[in-house]
Enzyme design. Structure first.
Site, PDB file in Angstrom:
ATOM      1  N   PHE A   1     -14.743  -3.228   1.819  1.00 26.40           N
ATOM      2  CA  PHE A   1     -15.863  -2.275   1.753  1.00 26.40           C
ATOM      3  C   PHE A   1     -16.052  -1.715   0.346  1.00 26.40           C
ATOM      4  O   PHE A   1     -17.152  -1.313  -0.028  1.00 26.40           O
ATOM      5  CB  PHE A   1     -15.621  -1.102   2.715  1.00 26.40           C
ATOM      6  CG  PHE A   1     -15.118  -1.496   4.077  1.00 26.40           C
ATOM      7  CD1 PHE A   1     -15.609  -2.634   4.709  1.00 26.40           C
ATOM      8  CD2 PHE A   1     -14.157  -0.736   4.724  1.00 26.40           C
ATOM      9  CE1 PHE A   1     -15.141  -3.003   5.965  1.00 26.40           C
ATOM     10  CE2 PHE A   1     -13.686  -1.107   5.981  1.00 26.40           C
ATOM     11  CZ  PHE A   1     -14.176  -2.239   6.602  1.00 26.40           C
TER      12      PHE A   1
ATOM     13  N   SER B   1      -4.642   4.874   6.255  1.00 28.82           N
ATOM     14  CA  SER B   1      -4.262   3.474   6.093  1.00 28.82           C
ATOM     15  C   SER B   1      -4.315   2.999   4.641  1.00 28.82           C
ATOM     16  O   SER B   1      -3.722   1.974   4.319  1.00 28.82           O
ATOM     17  CB  SER B   1      -5.074   2.557   7.010  1.00 28.82           C
ATOM     18  OG  SER B   1      -6.424   2.746   6.838  1.00 28.82           O
TER      19      SER B   1
ATOM     20  N   ARG C   1      -1.787  -4.736   3.291  1.00 31.66           N
ATOM     21  CA  ARG C   1      -1.386  -4.018   4.489  1.00 31.66           C
ATOM     22  C   ARG C   1       0.036  -4.274   4.987  1.00 31.66           C
ATOM     23  O   ARG C   1       0.750  -3.323   5.295  1.00 31.66           O
ATOM     24  CB  ARG C   1      -2.383  -4.338   5.609  1.00 31.66           C
ATOM     25  CG  ARG C   1      -2.075  -3.659   6.910  1.00 31.66           C
ATOM     26  CD  ARG C   1      -3.099  -3.998   7.990  1.00 31.66           C
ATOM     27  NE  ARG C   1      -2.793  -3.255   9.194  1.00 31.66           N
ATOM     28  CZ  ARG C   1      -1.894  -3.629  10.097  1.00 31.66           C
ATOM     29  NH1 ARG C   1      -1.218  -4.740   9.923  1.00 31.66           N
ATOM     30  NH2 ARG C   1      -1.674  -2.884  11.165  1.00 31.66           N
TER      31      ARG C   1
ATOM     32  N   ARG D   1       0.823  -1.220   0.000  1.00 32.90           N
ATOM     33  CA  ARG D   1       0.000   0.000   0.000  1.00 32.90           C
ATOM     34  C   ARG D   1       0.852   1.264   0.000  1.00 32.90           C
ATOM     35  O   ARG D   1       0.392   2.333  -0.393  1.00 32.90           O
ATOM     36  CB  ARG D   1      -0.950   0.000   1.192  1.00 32.90           C
ATOM     37  CG  ARG D   1      -0.252  -0.070   2.533  1.00 32.90           C
ATOM     38  CD  ARG D   1      -1.229  -0.019   3.688  1.00 32.90           C
ATOM     39  NE  ARG D   1      -0.585  -0.445   4.923  1.00 32.90           N
ATOM     40  CZ  ARG D   1      -0.994  -0.120   6.130  1.00 32.90           C
ATOM     41  NH1 ARG D   1      -2.062   0.622   6.279  1.00 32.90           N
ATOM     42  NH2 ARG D   1      -0.363  -0.557   7.205  1.00 32.90           N
TER      43      ARG D   1
ATOM     44  N   GLU E   1     -19.166   4.444   1.507  1.00 32.47           N
ATOM     45  CA  GLU E   1     -18.507   3.920   0.311  1.00 32.47           C
ATOM     46  C   GLU E   1     -19.415   3.911  -0.914  1.00 32.47           C
ATOM     47  O   GLU E   1     -18.949   4.053  -2.040  1.00 32.47           O
ATOM     48  CB  GLU E   1     -17.992   2.495   0.577  1.00 32.47           C
ATOM     49  CG  GLU E   1     -16.934   2.394   1.670  1.00 32.47           C
ATOM     50  CD  GLU E   1     -17.506   2.435   3.085  1.00 32.47           C
ATOM     51  OE1 GLU E   1     -18.745   2.358   3.237  1.00 32.47           O
ATOM     52  OE2 GLU E   1     -16.715   2.545   4.044  1.00 32.47           O
TER      53      GLU E   1
ATOM     54  N   HIS F   1      -5.866  -3.343   1.913  1.00 34.62           N
ATOM     55  CA  HIS F   1      -6.119  -4.419   2.867  1.00 34.62           C
ATOM     56  C   HIS F   1      -6.741  -5.642   2.198  1.00 34.62           C
ATOM     57  O   HIS F   1      -7.700  -6.236   2.689  1.00 34.62           O
ATOM     58  CB  HIS F   1      -6.965  -3.918   4.039  1.00 34.62           C
ATOM     59  CG  HIS F   1      -6.219  -2.950   4.918  1.00 34.62           C
ATOM     60  ND1 HIS F   1      -5.562  -1.856   4.411  1.00 34.62           N
ATOM     61  CD2 HIS F   1      -6.009  -2.926   6.258  1.00 34.62           C
ATOM     62  CE1 HIS F   1      -4.973  -1.198   5.403  1.00 34.62           C
ATOM     63  NE2 HIS F   1      -5.230  -1.812   6.532  1.00 34.62           N
TER      64      HIS F   1
END
Lengths: 275, 323
Positions: free
Chosen positions: B94, B48, B178, B22, B69, B120
């Site tokens: 999500f 993140s 991640r 990421r 979202e 993630h």
């Protein structure tokens, strides 16, 4: 004959086209497109929208016959093409698909989606027009329905529109009080729609939505509002203009018989002919 | 001549310093952000997902939309329709998890020029558990017409992929991850639709994507000592598949194993199986998450649990060769 009267005539012409299209296709939605006759008449023919640069987004996609009818009457494509509504390969699919015609701004059908897309357009236009005054930034008009606001996404979109102070965004909520299964109030309890919208931070104007003069006035007023989006709650009658279709949820998506079409066109003052 | 690709791998790839995949996102966005058409949208996960670097550099073109979202997908489409190039970022669980239908209609059907960053990806997400581990995102995106699907193997490739996605007109999904993992590839001009052969081999083709790519190379190295020559392909573009390279490799080895941190149903392995099943049938074994939800835990422990660690991979390859 004043301009308001002309627009009323146009509204009924659009309604006539909607019924002809649905009858020819033997499918499609009726009550919603009819309730929005005046809204579409004003948006496309009232002179209050700058059709050259503003965007008109239809979020309640099942209303598309009235959008197609308005675009055809506006000269965007031949009226004769209306008879291809819902046919395989037609530029007039059963729910709008972006790009099928240049003026179809968003793909819609699953309710709520167009509201977010309209917010994105308004946001992006504000980025691009930057420091220019609000009056020259293109506006986005978004038509949605009262069944549609049962979708949570709509309220997410309102949050963004208010937070980002999108004063180039004008929502028009066709509050016709019916949806597929029943009256909206039977399906979901809203209480005061306008109050809830206001509580979300929208600048709400509530009007009689089947009067072209009131819609003209509301849009003119909305364009002057600075600092945030405007919500015009247009109280309309589902199936407006045809006595036996009015305020009856069963006409949400029922196809009129030949007899019913003939009667309906007569009531609308329209010629009894196919599209 | 080395069996390992000089073109794609840094010389010290075996001991490469670690970086999270990421991490490539932020740097790439800052670079392409020089183009004023680039806009970034976030659903309360700017830090993140690593888009925060763009937010710091270009605050006027960064929009925090909050935990919503579905709305973000629609807003992104609307932004794209005016000619701008939006990147929208959240966790894969999500987005496309929660907003799949908005991606389907507002973005894919509409051919919106939106880039979706799903961070993630996989059980490598670790301690936050199955709710936050995107283990179906590749399946969800690759079934959508008009959608391009990419998975970088390390942070360096993630950067070049984002640059390539920016240049492509049309919807793109990019899956990141991640944990800190070896940053083992060379920077090169990533070409969408063209996968990378990291190691030449004749006995079995390992098709890997994401974190398991580096592990596959290590497995190949260990097996070489035992006389087994693995060909290792990084399936960096999952859609459209690089048919030629994959079929050519299958033709050579006649045995294919796929390894991914995703459900084996519908993921990269399924895509390979569909391709080879129709065009060059060879035995295939798919490794991944086998119809289970993920698990909360330290990611390396979770990888062991699901058989995605090096020991399990090596055993799987050996068992497969002896079948």
């Amino acid at each position: 004959m004043g301009p308001a009267l002309d627009l009323q005539r146009v509204a009924n012409q659009l309604r006539g086209d909607v019924l002809r299209m649905v009858h020819t296709a033997q499918a499609g939605h009726v009550a919603g497109p009819l309730s929005a006759g005046e809204i579409y008449s004003v948006l496309y023919f009232g002179g209050v929208v700058d059709l050259a640069q503003d965007k008109i987004v239809l979020s309640c996609g099942h209303y598309c016959p009235i959008m197609y009818a308005a675009l055809a009457r506006n000269g965007n494509f031949p009226r004769s093409e209306l008879k291809t509504f819902m046919q395989a390969g037609s530029r007039l699919p059963g729910h709008p698909e972006r790009g099928s015609l240049p003026e179809v701004e968003v793909s819609a059908g699953p309710l709520g989606q167009g509201v977010s897309v309209a917010v994105g357009m308004a946001l992006a236009l504000k980025i691009q027009y930057g420091q220019r005054s609000q009056k020259t930034t293109p506006r986005v008009y978004c038509v949605l329905s009262d069944g549609e606001i049962q979708e949570g996404q709509v309220w997410e979109a309102f949050n963004t529109a208010v937070r980002r102070q999108l004063d180039n965004l004008i929502f028009i909520l066709d509050r016709n009080r019916i949806q597929i299964e029943n009256y909206v109030a039977q399906v979901a309890t809203y209480g005061e729609v306008a109050g809830r919208l206001e509580a979300f931070g929208l600048h709400v104007l509530e009007i009689e939505g089947n009067r072209t003069d009131k819609i003209m006035e509301a849009i003119t007023q909305a364009k002057e509002v600075m600092g945030g989006p405007v919500m015009i709650v247009a109280n309309t009658v589902g199936g407006k203009g045809v006595s036996f279709m009015e305020n009856d949820p069963s006409w949400h998506d029922k196809v009129p018989s030949q007899d019913e079409l003939t009667k309906a066109l007569k009531e609308l003052g329209e010629k009894n002919e196919q599209v | 001549m080395s069996k390992y690709s000089d073109k794609y791998l840094i010389s010290e790839w075996r001991t490469a310093p670690k970086r999270a995949i990421r991490d490539g996102v932020g740097e790439a966005l800052v670079k392409i952000g020089e183009d004023e058409r680039v806009v970034v949208l976030s659903a309360d996960l700017a830090g993140s997902t690593r888009v925060d670097k763009f937010a710091e550099t270009f605050p006027d073109r960064f929009f925090e939309l909050g935990v919503a979202e579905q709305n973000m997908a629609g807003v992104a489409a609307g932004v794209a329709f005016t000619g701008l190039i939006p990147f929208m970022a959240s966790y894969a669980a999500f987005s496309p998890g929660r907003n799949w239908e908005q991606i389907r209609i507002s973005i894919a059907l509409s051919k919106a020029n939106v880039k979706i960053i799903g961070s993630h990806g996989g059980v490598a997400t670790g301690k936050n558990g199955p709710s936050h581990q995107g283990t179906e995102d590749i399946a969800l995106t690759r079934v959508l017409p008009n959608m391009t699907v990419l998975t970088p193997a390390d942070a360096t490739q993630c950067q070049t992929m984002i640059e390539a996605a920016y240049k492509l007109v049309g919807p793109v999904y990019i899956r990141t991850a991640r944990p800190e993992t070896p940053n083992f590839t060379k920077k090169y001009d990533f070409e969408i639709g063209k996968i990378e052969k990291y190691r030449e081999g004749r006995d079995v083709t390992i098709c890997a994507s994401g974190i398991p790519v580096w592990e596959s190379l290590m497995v190949a190295e260990e097996l070489a000592k035992e006389g087994v020559e693995c060909e290792v392909l990084n399936i960096s573009t999952i859609k459209p598949l690089d048919r030629e390279t994959i079929i050519e490799s299958a033709r050579k080895t006649n045995k294919v194993i796929t390894i991914e941190d995703h459900q084996i149903a519908g993921g990269m392995g399924s895509a390979i199986a569909e391709l080879l099943g129709e065009e060059y049938p060879v035995p295939i074994k798919r490794m991944g998450i086998t119809d289970k939800f993920g698990l909360s835990g330290e990611w390396e422990e979770v990888y062991k649990w699901f058989g995605l660690d090096r020991v399990s991979l090596k055993k799987a390859v050996v068992d497969y060769l002896h079948e």
